[in-house]
Motif scaffolding. Structure first.
Motif, short mmCIF file in Angstrom:
data_model
loop_
_atom_site.label_atom_id
_atom_site.label_comp_id
_atom_site.label_asym_id
_atom_site.label_seq_id
_atom_site.Cartn_x
_atom_site.Cartn_y
_atom_site.Cartn_z
N ARG A 59 0.85 4.47 2.14
CA ARG A 59 1.00 4.41 3.60
C ARG A 59 2.49 4.40 3.99
N TYR A 117 7.96 9.65 -0.21
CA TYR A 117 8.88 8.59 0.19
C TYR A 117 9.01 7.57 -0.95
N LEU A 148 0.88 -1.17 0.00
CA LEU A 148 0.00 0.00 0.00
C LEU A 148 0.91 1.22 0.00
N LYS A 179 6.38 5.09 4.68
CA LYS A 179 7.24 6.23 5.01
C LYS A 179 8.71 5.93 4.73
N GLU A 229 5.36 -7.85 6.62
CA GLU A 229 4.05 -7.40 7.10
C GLU A 229 4.10 -7.05 8.59
N CYS A 268 6.53 -3.96 9.44
CA CYS A 268 6.16 -2.65 8.89
C CYS A 268 5.41 -1.84 9.93
N PRO A 269 5.94 -0.66 10.30
CA PRO A 269 5.24 0.15 11.29
C PRO A 269 4.02 0.88 10.71
N GLU A 270 3.82 0.76 9.42
CA GLU A 270 2.84 1.61 8.75
C GLU A 270 1.63 0.84 8.20
N PHE A 271 1.56 -0.43 8.39
CA PHE A 271 0.48 -1.25 7.81
C PHE A 271 0.47 -1.11 6.29
N ALA A 272 1.67 -1.01 5.72
CA ALA A 272 1.78 -0.67 4.30
C ALA A 272 2.16 -1.85 3.42
N ILE A 273 2.46 -2.98 4.01
CA ILE A 273 2.89 -4.12 3.19
C ILE A 273 2.37 -5.40 3.84
N PHE A 274 1.96 -6.34 3.03
CA PHE A 274 1.57 -7.64 3.57
C PHE A 274 1.64 -8.66 2.47
N VAL A 305 9.51 -2.05 -3.56
CA VAL A 305 8.94 -2.69 -4.74
C VAL A 305 9.44 -4.14 -4.74
N PRO A 313 9.16 8.22 10.22
CA PRO A 313 9.76 7.10 9.49
C PRO A 313 10.81 6.41 10.36
N GLY A 314 10.73 5.11 10.43
CA GLY A 314 11.73 4.36 11.20
C GLY A 314 11.36 4.17 12.65
N CYS A 315 10.33 4.85 13.11
CA CYS A 315 9.88 4.69 14.49
C CYS A 315 9.30 3.29 14.65
N HIS A 330 -5.08 -4.55 4.15
CA HIS A 330 -4.10 -5.11 5.06
C HIS A 330 -4.84 -6.01 6.06
N HIS A 352 -0.44 7.27 10.30
CA HIS A 352 -0.35 7.77 11.67
C HIS A 352 0.76 8.80 11.79
N GLY A 381 4.86 1.84 15.59
CA GLY A 381 3.88 1.23 14.68
C GLY A 381 4.03 -0.29 14.65
N THR A 382 5.25 -0.76 14.74
CA THR A 382 5.49 -2.21 14.71
C THR A 382 4.96 -2.86 16.00
N CYS A 413 10.98 3.59 5.59
CA CYS A 413 11.98 3.23 6.60
C CYS A 413 12.90 2.12 6.10
N LYS A 472 3.43 11.00 -0.28
CA LYS A 472 4.11 11.75 0.77
C LYS A 472 5.58 12.03 0.46
N GLN A 480 -7.80 -0.71 -3.67
CA GLN A 480 -6.72 -0.82 -2.70
C GLN A 480 -6.87 -2.15 -1.94
#
Lengths: 381, 99, 290
Positions: free
Chosen positions: B26, B53, B23, B28, B71, B74-80, B57, C31-33, C14, C27, C36-37, B30, B51, C11
């Motif tokens: 979502r 970033y 996704l 960032k 998955e 990922c702190p962002e719920f952006a990949i699974f 891929v 980045p890198g924090c 998840h 949220h 979230g994990t 990292c 955003k 989309q």
């Protein structure tokens, strides 16, 4: 095991009567911390809540006590705490959270002499402005001031009813003298006691907005665990409860939390009077000092002074209209309170310079003797 | 030359295959998913997301074993990842390739 | 170059989207924090635990980690700084059916809220406390915390931290917690398993999750986001049942991770019911006999 409403006639202290009033109002959670002269309320609740399937907890400090009261309220229980000046200071942070998150609960302040540790075992009325503005930011609050153990019983019920109806913490601003004074208290039958509970939402849960004002400016309130996926925050939030950091959101939220009080002043404000109809001098007082004032007004009348008493039962929101109307017809005001001029300033503000205003105050530690009020009535006018 | 301990039943093991979903907006950037993918199946995209970033891929889609580590880190719920309807046939597993 | 397939217009969802307020994503975490994990591990654990999620509440305090309550699609309360635990205490006592997760940061839970933590653990209040420990105050820009390592730099200890940090699992144990574990945000499966276990366990459970704060802590201590994760990888020593007194965080010697405490003792509510509300227990008797 005893019922929630202990119908009968008793000789009771104000603190105990307050606890009984709370139980009669439906309070089932007390989170407290010991402090003179409010401890007796906690002690009474500690045993009495167990009679009614309620829960008492003595927390680690007044900050925790106030936080637990808010938590219990969102858990679906009518909840309260009781404290005195130093504890009241510590509770201010979470009283603010209660206002921002529109959480019904009751906070009793059995006032003692301050500032700081002050006079733990002696009464005062020095927290009246703290009650109004003690938490940060601008807000409206409801504060009630009982004048006797009997009245604290009833006003505690009123406090719960107002807090449930308008979804905010309601303060009972009593004092050491009322709290520790034993008097006759009549507890009526349960069926004659009118209690109010927060309105519950209806309709689709996924569309519910916990801060969308209803007809009286107040949103219905579900409890946690009822399937609404609530989000409740002390950040500035929209009607959904989501944080929004904009000027518009702040303006809207402030309107919600202030207008629900300002639009319902007639329902919230309670005053009482004694010989006020034909009075030329209005004595304005509340709580224990109002009893001093009754004696003083009676004495003044004997001396030919046409004095009358306006007793404030609701202190906040301030009965501005009543004072304004009086200012148009009396020769002057005398405020009587155990501080060096707090409500006095409010009276002065509302009188708008139309007539002179005098204070009979005392820094705290004792009640005001009626003679000092009579003396003021004789000398000032 | 790397030596691997190979399970005796290696040729009967069916290694699941995964399909990675990203996704992008979502993300960032990292890079944790890229760094910790045990199969090195991901890398930074040259593209920017909304955003600004660089999202990951999938560069080696056939390598994904649906371990879900991207998955869960990922702190962002952006990949699974989801399990692919295909699985590798016995005898064609990754482990065998390494021998 | 291989052609990248165009993503479908719809989309994809998840697997945790049903527990997230997707309308509030992305949220606020940098980045890198790692918050979230840890948050994601907590949501996965909530699912895995099988507890009734309609009766599950997340309570947070203030700070970066405190924002978690705003992203979980459950009843959630974002309270005042340090007061998540006493708020949760009130909620639990008002409705003992609720499963309560306190999700907050080290500054919130152990500096300003330290007193509440101590007493909730002592009372064995039946709640699960997850502490994201990023070693500093992130939200306010990287000040020293009660968990900042000795000599580490922060905006308020520009020449190095002169104080000794807390050993959080030791404190939790000493106060009476019945479940104590520590993982890092890299040990996600262990972390998720621990949270799952804690959610299913009666009593006061505490899980410390070490997590990088690259923007505020890492930047001042010469650690890039991945450096911190590599440190977790290299310095982690997994030692279940380790003596809590040995759990000081020392990146030189190694950081001990694992489940340290798992014991049973009566909760506050169990004891309260026994002494003050025996009728509640009597009501339960027929159920037990049937």
């Amino acid at each position: 095991m005893k019922p929630a409403v202990l119908t009968g006639e008793y000789f009771m202290t104000g603190d105990v009567a307050c606890a009984e009033g709370a139980l009669a109002a439906g309070c089932r959670f007390f989170g407290g911390y010991p402090i003179t002269p409010a401890t007796e309320i906690a002690e009474r609740m500690a045993i009495r809540l167990s009679h009614v399937d309620g829960c008492f907890i003595q927390m680690e400090d007044e900050i925790g006590a106030m936080a637990s009261v808010l938590g219990a309220s969102w858990g679906g229980m009518k909840s309260m705490t009781a404290t005195s000046g130093p504890g009241f200071s510590l509770m201010m942070e979470n009283i603010g959270l209660g206002i921002c998150t529109e959480t019904p609960c009751v906070v009793v302040n059995v006032q003692r002499g301050g500032p700081s540790t002050g006079l733990p075992t002696h009464g005062a009325q020095g927290d009246m402005m703290q009650a109004r503005w003690g938490s940060h930011g601008h807000y409206e609050i409801i504060a009630l001031a009982p004048s006797s153990p009997q009245e604290i019983f009833y006003l505690t019920i009123t406090a719960f009813n107002l807090s449930e109806k308008y979804r905010l913490p309601v303060l009972i601003m009593t004092d050491e003298i009322i709290g520790h004074m034993s008097e006759k208290v009549i507890i009526p039958e349960a069926k004659s006691i009118k209690t109010v509970s927060r309105p519950k939402p209806k309709g689709r849960k996924d569309r519910f907005k916990p801060f969308a004002p209803g007809p009286n400016g107040v949103a219905p309130m579900p409890a946690a665990g009822e399937g609404y996926n609530l989000h409740i925050t002390g950040l500035t939030h929209d009607e959904k409860g989501y944080p929004v950091m904009t000027v518009e959101a702040q303006t809207e939220m402030m309107a919600r939390i202030t207008e629900k009080i300002q639009r319902n002043l007639d329902d919230i404000i309670r005053t009482d009077s004694y010989l006020l109809e034909d009075a030329e001098i209005a004595v304005v007082s509340y709580g224990i000092s109002a009893r001093t004032s009754i004696a003083a007004v009676a004495e003044a009348r004997k001396l030919g002074i046409k004095a009358g008493l306006l007793r404030l039962v609701t202190i906040w929101p301030f009965p501005e209209d009543q004072i304004r109307k009086l200012a148009d017809r009396v020769k002057g005001f005398v405020t009587v309170e155990i501080n060096l001029g707090q409500i006095h300033r409010e009276v002065e503000r509302c009188a708008g310079g139309k007539v002179p205003i005098f204070l009979v105050g005392h820094p705290g530690g004792t009640i005001i003797h009626p003679d000092s009020v009579v003396k003021m009535l004789m000398e000032a006018f | 030359m790397e030596f691997w301990r190979v399970p005796l039943d290696a040729d009967t093991i069916q290694v699941s295959l995964g399909i990675v979903h990203i996704l992008e907006d979502r993300c960032k950037g990292c890079g944790y998913c890229i760094e910790y993918c045990p199969k090195q199946a991901l890398e930074f995209s040259a593209n920017f997301n909304q955003k600004g970033y660089h999202p990951p891929v999938v560069i080696k889609p056939e390598e994904c074993v649906n371990c879900h580590y991207c998955e869960i880190i990922c702190p962002e719920f952006a990949i699974f990842s989801v399990e692919s309807p295909q699985t590798t046939k016995p005898g064609q597993s990754e482990t065998n390739h390494a021998i | 170059m291989e052609e990248i397939p165009t993503p479908s217009k719809e989309q994809p969802h998840h697997p945790l989207d049903d527990l997230i307020r997707t309308d509030r994503i992305p949220h606020i975490w940098c980045p890198g924090c790692g918050i979230g994990t840890v948050f994601s591990a907590c949501l996965a654990a909530l699912k895995a635990s099988g507890i009734n999620l309609q009766k599950t509440v997340m309570v947070s305090g203030i700070g970066c980690s405190g924002r978690a309550a705003g992203y979980v699609k459950l009843d959630s309360f974002h309270t005042t700084h340090g007061r998540a635990i006493p708020f949760a205490t009130g909620l639990k006592l008002a409705n003992p059916e609720l499963n309560i997760v306190v999700f907050s940061g080290d500054g919130d839970l152990f500096a300003i809220g330290g007193n509440h933590f101590i007493h909730a653990a002592r009372r064995n209040m039946d709640i699960t406390v997850i502490c994201v420990n990023n070693l500093n105050y992130g939200m306010t820009g990287g000040q020293v915390a009660a968990t900042t390592p000795y000599l580490a730099k922060s905006t308020t200890t520009p020449a190095g931290n002169p104080e000794t940090p807390f050993n959080l699992p030791l404190m939790a144990y000493a106060c009476g917690a019945t479940y104590v574990a520590r993982w890092t945000m890299l040990h996600i499966r262990d972390l998720t398993d621990s949270i799952t276990e804690a959610l299913c366990k009666k009593g006061f459970s505490f899980i410390e999750a070490l997590s990088p704060c690259p923007v505020n802590y890492g930047r001042r201590n010469k650690q890039k986001p991945l450096d911190m994760l590599k440190l977790y990888q290299e310095k982690a020593i997994i030692k279940n049942d380790a003596d809590p007194a040995t759990l000081d965080i020392d990146f030189e010697k190694g950081i001990i991770l694992g489940k340290f405490i798992d014991l049973d003792r009566p909760t506050f509510i169990e004891n309260y019911d026994k002494i003050y509300r025996p009728s509640r227990l009597q009501e339960n008797v027929p159920e037990l006999n049937s």
